[in-house]
Design a protein around this motif. Structure first.
Motif, short mmCIF file in Angstrom:
data_model
loop_
_atom_site.label_atom_id
_atom_site.label_comp_id
_atom_site.label_asym_id
_atom_site.label_seq_id
_atom_site.Cartn_x
_atom_site.Cartn_y
_atom_site.Cartn_z
N SER A 6 33.97 46.14 55.81
CA SER A 6 33.43 47.70 55.85
C SER A 6 34.74 47.90 54.72
N THR A 7 35.64 46.81 54.24
CA THR A 7 35.88 47.36 53.25
C THR A 7 37.10 46.84 52.45
N VAL A 8 37.31 46.08 51.49
CA VAL A 8 37.62 45.81 50.32
C VAL A 8 38.89 45.10 50.34
N ALA A 9 39.87 45.79 51.16
CA ALA A 9 40.69 44.24 51.56
C ALA A 9 39.89 43.42 52.58
N ASP A 10 39.47 43.37 53.63
CA ASP A 10 38.81 42.32 53.77
C ASP A 10 37.23 41.67 53.24
N ALA A 11 36.92 42.21 51.90
CA ALA A 11 36.86 41.08 50.99
C ALA A 11 37.01 41.06 50.00
N ALA A 12 38.60 41.28 49.75
CA ALA A 12 38.88 40.78 49.20
C ALA A 12 39.58 39.34 49.21
N ALA A 13 39.98 39.44 50.91
CA ALA A 13 40.96 38.26 51.48
C ALA A 13 40.20 37.43 52.01
N TRP A 14 38.28 37.25 51.96
CA TRP A 14 37.59 36.36 52.39
C TRP A 14 37.27 35.82 50.80
N ILE A 15 36.80 36.20 49.96
CA ILE A 15 36.95 35.16 48.53
C ILE A 15 38.37 34.74 48.04
N SER A 16 39.14 35.01 48.31
CA SER A 16 40.92 34.35 48.54
C SER A 16 40.49 32.77 49.01
N ASP A 17 40.20 33.23 50.86
CA ASP A 17 40.30 32.19 51.61
C ASP A 17 39.39 31.36 51.41
N VAL A 18 38.16 31.80 51.16
CA VAL A 18 36.86 30.63 51.37
C VAL A 18 36.68 29.99 49.08
N ASP A 19 36.94 30.36 48.62
CA ASP A 19 36.55 29.90 47.11
C ASP A 19 35.44 30.29 47.33
N VAL A 20 34.62 30.85 47.05
CA VAL A 20 33.06 31.15 47.43
C VAL A 20 32.62 30.84 45.99
N LEU A 32 31.26 42.31 38.89
CA LEU A 32 31.28 42.50 40.44
C LEU A 32 32.40 43.65 40.97
N ALA A 33 31.69 45.36 40.98
CA ALA A 33 32.83 45.99 41.68
C ALA A 33 32.80 46.95 43.62
N LEU A 34 33.31 46.32 43.95
CA LEU A 34 33.34 46.83 45.56
C LEU A 34 34.63 48.00 45.68
N ASP A 35 34.43 48.74 45.98
CA ASP A 35 34.89 50.11 46.51
C ASP A 35 34.29 50.58 48.14
N ASP A 36 35.12 51.54 48.80
CA ASP A 36 35.11 51.71 50.10
C ASP A 36 35.66 53.46 50.17
N ALA A 37 35.58 53.50 51.13
CA ALA A 37 35.60 55.16 51.76
C ALA A 37 36.53 55.39 52.35
N THR A 38 38.43 54.39 51.97
CA THR A 38 39.53 54.80 51.84
C THR A 38 39.68 54.60 50.42
N GLY A 39 38.97 54.69 49.45
CA GLY A 39 39.69 54.97 48.25
C GLY A 39 39.66 53.43 47.79
N ASP A 40 39.79 52.92 48.19
CA ASP A 40 40.13 51.40 48.11
C ASP A 40 39.69 50.47 47.11
N SER A 41 39.59 49.51 45.79
CA SER A 41 39.12 49.14 44.87
C SER A 41 39.15 47.53 44.53
N ALA A 42 38.37 46.86 44.42
CA ALA A 42 38.30 45.62 43.93
C ALA A 42 37.24 45.17 42.28
N ILE A 43 37.96 44.37 41.49
CA ILE A 43 37.08 44.03 40.30
C ILE A 43 36.95 42.22 40.56
N ILE A 44 35.60 41.51 40.54
CA ILE A 44 35.50 40.40 40.97
C ILE A 44 34.84 39.72 40.24
#
Length: 329
Positions: free
Chosen positions: A110-124, A142-154
Motif C-alpha cells: 500500500s506504500t512506497v516505503a514498504d515496497a522499498a523495504a521489501w526490495i532491500s530485504d529480499v534482494d529480488v 520502475l517508478a512507484l508512488d503512493d497517496a502520501t506523496g512518496d516516490s521511488a525509482i528502481i
C-alpha cells in the motif's frame, strides 16, 4: 522511452502522469484485477502470492502490466532504460519475471516505503523476457508512488537493484541512469545552472521540462483542473508521430498517456490515436476476493462516431485474469 511525472501537492491530492512512448502499438487494454488472485514469479522460482489489493492496470499485449494503481493508492510505471543490467538469472535468488514485476507491488503493498523495504530485504532479481512476437528483450526501470506523496525509482544496474527513495524524486524518463539525470538537471536554468530549458525529445531534455513545469503548476480548484494540469505537463514531454527512419528503427512516439489521482483513486487513460479520454473510479469496481477479473477493450471501436468515452468504470467485461508472460512461454 516514456516520461513519468508526479504532482504531490495538487490542492491536497497526489497525481502522477506518464507517457507511453514506443515504436509500435502495444495492444493496450485496461484490466480490473480483484483481490485473492493467486500468482507466481513467472520464472519457476520460489515466489508465489495471493493478491492482497485489487488494481487497475494498463497491459502490454495482454501479458504484462506496464502501468497501473491499486485500491490503496499505490501506483507503478514501467519505462525504458537501456542501461539496465539484471545480471545472469541466479536460480538461488528470489526472482520475478519482468512481465509480473510491477504487478507484484500492486498486489502486495500500500506504500512506497514498504515496497522499498521489501526490495532491500529480499534482494529480488528481475528476469527479462523476450517479446514472443518479435524476440525483442525490453530493458526497463520502475517508478512507484503512493497517496502520501512518496516516490521511488528502481533500476537494475550491474545485476543489483538500486533504489532512489525520496519524495523529491518527481520525474523519471530514460537514459542515462537516474543519478546521472539528477546531475544533468543541475545544469539547467532554474535548477542551479545556466543552460536554457531544452526542447528536444531526448530523455534528459524531457526530464528537465517535466521537472520545470510540474513545479510551476497553479493550484487547481477542482479535480478536473488537477487532471488537466497534469496532462498539460506530460503532453509537453510527449513525442510526436514520425515517418519511420531507417537509421533509427526503434525511434519512439507517444502512443498513450495516463493520469492517476492517487488520493481520489481515479485512473485516466488517453490514447494518442483515438479521440476519446476514458477514466475509471476504483471505488466503483468490485475488487472483493472471488470477484471476476474485468477487461476494458480499448482496441475495439476507434471511430470518431463511436468508441469508449468518459467514465468507463461499469464497462469492464468479466473475463479470466490476465495471464502474464512466463519464462517458459
Amino acid at each position: 522511452m516514456c516520461t513519468r511525472v508526479m504532482w504531490p501537492d495538487a490542492a491536497g491530492s497526489v497525481l502522477v502522469g506518464r507517457n507511453m512512448d514506443y515504436h509500435r502499438d502495444t495492444g493496450t487494454n485496461l484490466w480490473s484485477l480483484p483481490r485473492g488472485i493467486k500468482r507466481d514469479d513467472g520464472v519457476g522460482g520460489s515466489l508465489s502470492w495471493t493478491a492482497e489489493y485489487g488494481s487497475v492496470v494498463a497491459g502490454a499485449f495482454d501479458m504484462m502490466s506496464v502501468d497501473g494503481m491499486n485500491e490503496a493508492g499505490l501506483a507503478g510505471h514501467i519505462l525504458w532504460l537501456a542501461e539496465s543490467d539484471y545480471g545472469t538469472h541466479d536460480t538461488s535468488r528470489p526472482a520475478l519475471s519482468m512481465a509480473v514485476w510491477l504487478q507484484y507491488f500492486l498486489d502486495n503493498f500500500s506504500t512506497v516505503a514498504d515496497a522499498a523495504a521489501w526490495i532491500s530485504d529480499v534482494d529480488v532479481q528481475v528476469v527479462p523476457l523476450g517479446d514472443p512476437a518479435t524476440g525483442e528483450v525490453p530493458a526497463v526501470h520502475l517508478a512507484l508512488d503512493d497517496a502520501t506523496g512518496d516516490s521511488a525509482i528502481i533500476e537494475y544496474l550491474d545485476g543489483k537493484a538500486t533504489v532512489w527513495h525520496s519524495r523529491e524524486h518527481l520525474v523519471m524518463t530514460n537514459s542515462p541512469a537516474y543519478d546521472k539525470q539528477i546531475e544533468l538537471l543541475k545544469e539547467v536554468d532554474g535548477f542551479g545552472g545556466t543552460t536554457p530549458l531544452p526542447g528536444t525529445t531526448l530523455a534528459a531534455d524531457r526530464f528537465a521540462r517535466a521537472a520545470y513545469y510540474v513545479g510551476r503548476l497553479p493550484q487547481p480548484k477542482s479535480e478536473v483542473e488537477a487532471v488537466a494540469g497534469m496532462f498539460s505537463v506530460i503532453r509537453n514531454a510527449a513525442q510526436p508521430f514520425r515517418i519511420p527512419d531507417p537509421d533509427k528503427p526503434y525511434a519512439s512516439q507517444t502512443i498513450w498517456q495516463t493520469v492517476a489521482d492517487l488520493t481520489n483513486k481515479r485512473y485516466v487513460f488517453d490514447s494518442t490515436t483515438r479521440p476519446n479520454v476514458v477514466w475509471v473510479d476504483l471505488d466503483k469496481l468490485n475488487f472483493s476476493e472471488g470477484a471476476p477479473a474485468g477487461k476494458l477493450d480499448l482496441m475495439g471501436d476507434t471511430s470518431l462516431e463511436g468508441g469508449l468515452a468518459g467514465n468507463v468504470s461499469r464497462r469492464f467485461e468479466k473475463t479470466a485474469a490476465m495471464q502474464f508472460l512466463t519464462l517458459s512461454a
